[in-house]
Scaffold this motif. Structure first.
Motif, PDB file in Angstrom:
ATOM      1  N   VAL A 111       4.195   1.787   9.038  1.00 32.61           N
ATOM      2  CA  VAL A 111       4.970   0.632   8.599  1.00 32.61           C
ATOM      3  C   VAL A 111       6.175   0.441   9.500  1.00 32.61           C
ATOM      4  CG1 VAL A 111       6.441  -0.228   6.731  1.00 32.61           C
ATOM      5  CG2 VAL A 111       4.186   0.649   6.217  1.00 32.61           C
ATOM      6  N   TRP A 112       6.884   1.524   9.817  1.00 34.69           N
ATOM      7  CA  TRP A 112       8.028   1.421  10.721  1.00 34.69           C
ATOM      8  C   TRP A 112       7.609   0.940  12.105  1.00 34.69           C
ATOM      9  CZ3 TRP A 112      10.738   6.632   9.320  1.00 34.69           C
ATOM     10  CH2 TRP A 112      11.495   6.459   8.167  1.00 34.69           C
ATOM     11  N   ILE A 168       1.084  13.809   0.525  1.00 35.23           N
ATOM     12  CA  ILE A 168       2.417  13.623   1.093  1.00 35.23           C
ATOM     13  C   ILE A 168       2.327  13.395   2.601  1.00 35.23           C
ATOM     14  CG2 ILE A 168       4.594  14.816   1.559  1.00 35.23           C
ATOM     15  CD1 ILE A 168       4.326  16.021  -1.269  1.00 35.23           C
ATOM     16  N   ILE A 169       1.431  14.100   3.271  1.00 37.01           N
ATOM     17  CA  ILE A 169       1.235  13.884   4.713  1.00 37.01           C
ATOM     18  C   ILE A 169       0.727  12.469   4.976  1.00 37.01           C
ATOM     19  CG2 ILE A 169      -0.199  14.561   6.687  1.00 37.01           C
ATOM     20  CD1 ILE A 169       0.082  17.456   5.684  1.00 37.01           C
ATOM     21  N   SER A 170      -0.208  11.993   4.160  1.00 35.25           N
ATOM     22  CA  SER A 170      -0.713  10.626   4.349  1.00 35.25           C
ATOM     23  C   SER A 170       0.355   9.590   4.044  1.00 35.25           C
ATOM     24  CB  SER A 170      -1.949  10.396   3.499  1.00 35.25           C
ATOM     25  OG  SER A 170      -1.609  10.396   2.136  1.00 35.25           O
ATOM     26  N   ASP A 171       1.224   9.866   3.075  1.00 35.69           N
ATOM     27  CA  ASP A 171       2.314   8.951   2.771  1.00 35.69           C
ATOM     28  C   ASP A 171       3.297   8.868   3.937  1.00 35.69           C
ATOM     29  OD1 ASP A 171       3.557   7.150   1.044  1.00 35.69           O
ATOM     30  OD2 ASP A 171       4.911   8.684   0.273  1.00 35.69           O
ATOM     31  N   ILE A 172       3.595   9.998   4.548  1.00 36.32           N
ATOM     32  CA  ILE A 172       4.492  10.005   5.705  1.00 36.32           C
ATOM     33  C   ILE A 172       3.854   9.282   6.888  1.00 36.32           C
ATOM     34  CG2 ILE A 172       5.571  11.517   7.427  1.00 36.32           C
ATOM     35  CD1 ILE A 172       6.022  13.530   5.116  1.00 36.32           C
ATOM     36  N   LEU A 174       0.828  -1.205   0.000  1.00 34.06           N
ATOM     37  CA  LEU A 174       0.000   0.000   0.000  1.00 34.06           C
ATOM     38  C   LEU A 174       0.864   1.257   0.000  1.00 34.06           C
ATOM     39  CD1 LEU A 174      -2.885   1.085   0.159  1.00 34.06           C
ATOM     40  CD2 LEU A 174      -2.673   1.021   2.636  1.00 34.06           C
ATOM     41  N   LEU A 175       1.971   1.229   0.749  1.00 40.83           N
ATOM     42  CA  LEU A 175       2.884   2.370   0.767  1.00 40.83           C
ATOM     43  C   LEU A 175       3.507   2.600  -0.603  1.00 40.83           C
ATOM     44  CD1 LEU A 175       4.362   4.521   2.497  1.00 40.83           C
ATOM     45  CD2 LEU A 175       6.120   2.800   2.905  1.00 40.83           C
ATOM     46  N   LEU A 215       6.882  -5.953  15.499  1.00 44.70           N
ATOM     47  CA  LEU A 215       7.099  -7.337  15.103  1.00 44.70           C
ATOM     48  C   LEU A 215       8.516  -7.798  15.447  1.00 44.70           C
ATOM     49  CD1 LEU A 215       5.813  -9.774  13.704  1.00 44.70           C
ATOM     50  CD2 LEU A 215       6.729  -8.894  11.559  1.00 44.70           C
ATOM     51  N   LEU A 216       9.483  -6.957  15.195  1.00 35.58           N
ATOM     52  CA  LEU A 216      10.864  -7.298  15.518  1.00 35.58           C
ATOM     53  C   LEU A 216      11.058  -7.462  17.016  1.00 35.58           C
ATOM     54  CD1 LEU A 216      13.638  -7.690  14.152  1.00 35.58           C
ATOM     55  CD2 LEU A 216      14.071  -5.271  14.615  1.00 35.58           C
ATOM     56  N   LYS A 217      10.394  -6.634  17.788  1.00 37.61           N
ATOM     57  CA  LYS A 217      10.492  -6.717  19.249  1.00 37.61           C
ATOM     58  C   LYS A 217       9.880  -8.013  19.768  1.00 37.61           C
ATOM     59  CE  LYS A 217       9.402  -3.771  23.177  1.00 37.61           C
ATOM     60  NZ  LYS A 217       8.708  -2.550  23.585  1.00 37.61           N
ATOM     61  N   LYS A 218       8.782  -8.464  19.156  1.00 36.05           N
ATOM     62  CA  LYS A 218       8.149  -9.713  19.577  1.00 36.05           C
ATOM     63  C   LYS A 218       8.977 -10.928  19.192  1.00 36.05           C
ATOM     64  CE  LYS A 218       3.375  -8.265  19.707  1.00 36.05           C
ATOM     65  NZ  LYS A 218       2.012  -8.459  19.175  1.00 36.05           N
ATOM     66  N   ILE A 219       9.609 -10.881  18.043  1.00 32.94           N
ATOM     67  CA  ILE A 219      10.406 -12.010  17.564  1.00 32.94           C
ATOM     68  C   ILE A 219      11.721 -12.117  18.330  1.00 32.94           C
ATOM     69  CG2 ILE A 219      11.672 -12.900  15.574  1.00 32.94           C
ATOM     70  CD1 ILE A 219       9.455 -11.857  13.827  1.00 32.94           C
ATOM     71  N   ALA A 220      12.331 -11.001  18.688  1.00 32.35           N
ATOM     72  CA  ALA A 220      13.641 -10.985  19.298  1.00 32.35           C
ATOM     73  C   ALA A 220      13.641 -11.449  20.754  1.00 32.35           C
ATOM     74  CB  ALA A 220      14.244  -9.590  19.202  1.00 32.35           C
TER      75      ALA A 220
END
Length: 77
Positions: free
Chosen positions: A63-64, A53-57, A4-5, A70-75
């Motif tokens: 996403v970040w 542009i505001i909606s894209d940011i 989507l991004l 997700l990375l915090k849960k996996i690690a």
């Protein structure tokens, strides 16, 4: 979400291309500037460009955030 991004970013690029042609024209294809003839067109185009542009940011930040969560849960051991 990344799909989507990327779709939103490519749509913004296409919209900014149309805005540039509307603002400056294109001498190779004999298109004249339309912002001089239709003043409200450029105001509407500037407003939509800014909001896109505001909606894209905002979507990029989401996403970040999802990646970090997700990375915090996996690690975790």
């Amino acid at each position: 979400m990344q799909l989507l991004l990327s779709i939103l970013s490519s749509a913004i690029g296409a919209e900014l291309g149309v805005a540039y042609v509307g603002l400056k024209g294109n001498s190779h294809s004999f298109w004249k500037e339309i912002c001089n003839a239709y003043g409200s067109f450029c105001h509407h185009l500037a407003a939509t460009s800014t909001m896109a542009i505001i909606s894209d940011i905002a979507l990029l930040l989401l996403v970040w955030l999802s990646y970090y969560t997700l990375l915090k849960k996996i690690a975790r051991p």
